[in-house]
Design a protein around this motif. Structure first.
Motif, PDB file in Angstrom:
ATOM      1  N   ILE A 107      13.571 -64.731   5.116  1.00 38.38           N
ATOM      2  CA  ILE A 107      14.333 -63.624   4.545  1.00 38.38           C
ATOM      3  C   ILE A 107      15.216 -63.023   5.634  1.00 38.38           C
ATOM      4  O   ILE A 107      14.869 -63.046   6.816  1.00 38.38           O
ATOM      5  CB  ILE A 107      13.403 -62.532   3.957  1.00 38.38           C
ATOM      6  CG1 ILE A 107      12.456 -61.982   5.036  1.00 38.38           C
ATOM      7  CG2 ILE A 107      12.626 -63.065   2.764  1.00 38.38           C
ATOM      8  CD1 ILE A 107      11.615 -60.813   4.571  1.00 38.38           C
ATOM      9  N   THR A 108      16.347 -62.484   5.210  1.00 37.43           N
ATOM     10  CA  THR A 108      17.235 -61.841   6.177  1.00 37.43           C
ATOM     11  C   THR A 108      17.841 -60.598   5.565  1.00 37.43           C
ATOM     12  O   THR A 108      17.896 -60.447   4.338  1.00 37.43           O
ATOM     13  CB  THR A 108      18.348 -62.806   6.639  1.00 37.43           C
ATOM     14  OG1 THR A 108      19.001 -62.236   7.773  1.00 37.43           O
ATOM     15  CG2 THR A 108      19.382 -63.039   5.542  1.00 37.43           C
ATOM     16  N   LEU A 109      18.293 -59.714   6.418  1.00 32.30           N
ATOM     17  CA  LEU A 109      19.036 -58.543   5.994  1.00 32.30           C
ATOM     18  C   LEU A 109      20.523 -58.894   6.004  1.00 32.30           C
ATOM     19  O   LEU A 109      21.003 -59.585   6.900  1.00 32.30           O
ATOM     20  CB  LEU A 109      18.785 -57.369   6.942  1.00 32.30           C
ATOM     21  CG  LEU A 109      17.403 -56.707   6.852  1.00 32.30           C
ATOM     22  CD1 LEU A 109      17.203 -55.766   8.033  1.00 32.30           C
ATOM     23  CD2 LEU A 109      17.242 -55.967   5.547  1.00 32.30           C
ATOM     24  N   ALA A 110      21.240 -58.396   5.004  1.00 27.14           N
ATOM     25  CA  ALA A 110      22.681 -58.645   4.937  1.00 27.14           C
ATOM     26  C   ALA A 110      23.343 -57.514   4.170  1.00 27.14           C
ATOM     27  O   ALA A 110      22.723 -56.875   3.315  1.00 27.14           O
ATOM     28  CB  ALA A 110      22.977 -59.981   4.260  1.00 27.14           C
ATOM     29  N   GLY A 111      24.606 -57.271   4.492  1.00 26.28           N
ATOM     30  CA  GLY A 111      25.376 -56.330   3.699  1.00 26.28           C
ATOM     31  C   GLY A 111      25.618 -56.908   2.320  1.00 26.28           C
ATOM     32  O   GLY A 111      25.898 -58.101   2.177  1.00 26.28           O
TER      33      GLY A 111
END
Length: 301
Positions: free
Chosen positions: A235-239
């Motif tokens: 999982i990753t954080l993204a705008g």
């Protein structure tokens, strides 16, 4: 500074040197052959050197004439190209814009065809935003899209939209995970090297607890981290604006949709000195319309 020879004479010599024939040169220049010959004699007198030898077969360049022909051919070719470009762009112009590479690849470039269809006479020069782009006052930049607070002397700042930071992963990875209702324990965390505290900031903003010994995979850029999520690595954080299209087509899904934080605002910066130029004005109006209240709501919702 020494006086330059007659431009008309230099052009007559350059065309004649290309054809090595006075009649052909005269036809291209739309003057008489004697007129061409007169201009060449004027140039030879001005330069104090012979440029052609007259032979029984016609004209032949001297050694000095061949040297001058190379120089003048480059000059007239460049002048022709510059004038042609000016004529093509007189209704629009060229616009140099800079922005973060991820924003460019995930929003600006996919939508650029719409702008070009509306404004075919505007040429866009696009620069990705590396470390040097953070310096204010780059004289060659007409405008820029920047994330976060940015004050550039000589540039007006137009807010576009507030970005929210969300968690995403591949649909396949989500199907393999039993439950995500209260914990992210089962996931590997994809992290951007330049944003080492991003996950902790997200946790503080959402009131979530991160696993104490989370597995991590670190990428150099956001673009690589997003691609890692698409490939099912974690999982990753993204705008949201960065991955909206990936979500729409099913390459990514949001994890914990109710858990997100607003982490900053995108701004459009426009050179005060060049704001009235037709091409820049057209691009500014288009960018503002794309991120109107309705578009901003869709991106931020």
């Amino acid at each position: 500074m020494s006086r330059l020879p007659s431009l008309r004479a230099m052009r007559a010599f350059q065309v004649t040197g290309k054809h090595l024939n006075l009649a052909d040169a005269a036809e291209e220049l739309c003057i008489t052959a004697s007129g061409v010959s007169h201009q060449i004699r004027l140039l030879e007198d001005d330069l104090g050197t012979k440029l052609f030898n007259r032979t029984g077969r016609g004209l032949e360049l001297t050694e000095r004439g061949a040297e001058l022909l190379l120089v003048l051919s480059d000059i007239f070719d460049n002048l022709h190209n510059a004038i042609s470009e000016f004529r093509e762009n007189k209704k629009g112009g060229a616009v140099h814009i800079a922005m973060p590479v991820n924003f460019a690849s995930r929003w600006f470039i996919p939508n650029l065809a719409k702008f070009e269809e509306m404004h075919p006479h505007v040429n866009i020069r696009l620069s990705s935003q590396d470390g040097s782009m953070t310096r204010p006052g780059r004289n060659d930049l007409d405008c820029a899209i920047r994330f976060g607070q940015t004050d550039w002397p000589g540039y007006s700042k137009i807010p576009l939209f507030s970005e929210k930071l969300v968690i995403v992963c591949s649909p396949r990875l989500l199907r393999l995970t039993k439950s995500i209702s209260g914990s992210l324990q089962e996931f590997r965390f994809l992290q951007v090297e330049t944003q080492p505290g991003e996950w902790e900031a997200w946790a503080r903003g959402t009131g979530m607890d991160l696993p104490l010994h989370a597995r991590k995979l670190i990428f150099e850029s956001r673009e690589l981290a997003i691609q890692g999520s698409i490939e099912g690595l974690g999982i990753t954080l993204a705008g949201f604006s960065e991955i909206a299209e990936d979500i729409r087509v099913g390459r990514l899904v949001q994890v914990m949709e109710d858990r997100h934080v607003v982490n900053g605002t995108y701004y459009f910066l426009v050179s005060d000195e060049r704001a009235a130029l037709p091409g820049l004005r057209s691009l500014t109006e288009w960018v503002r319309s794309e991120f109107s209240e309705r578009s901003s709501h869709l991106l931020a919702s």
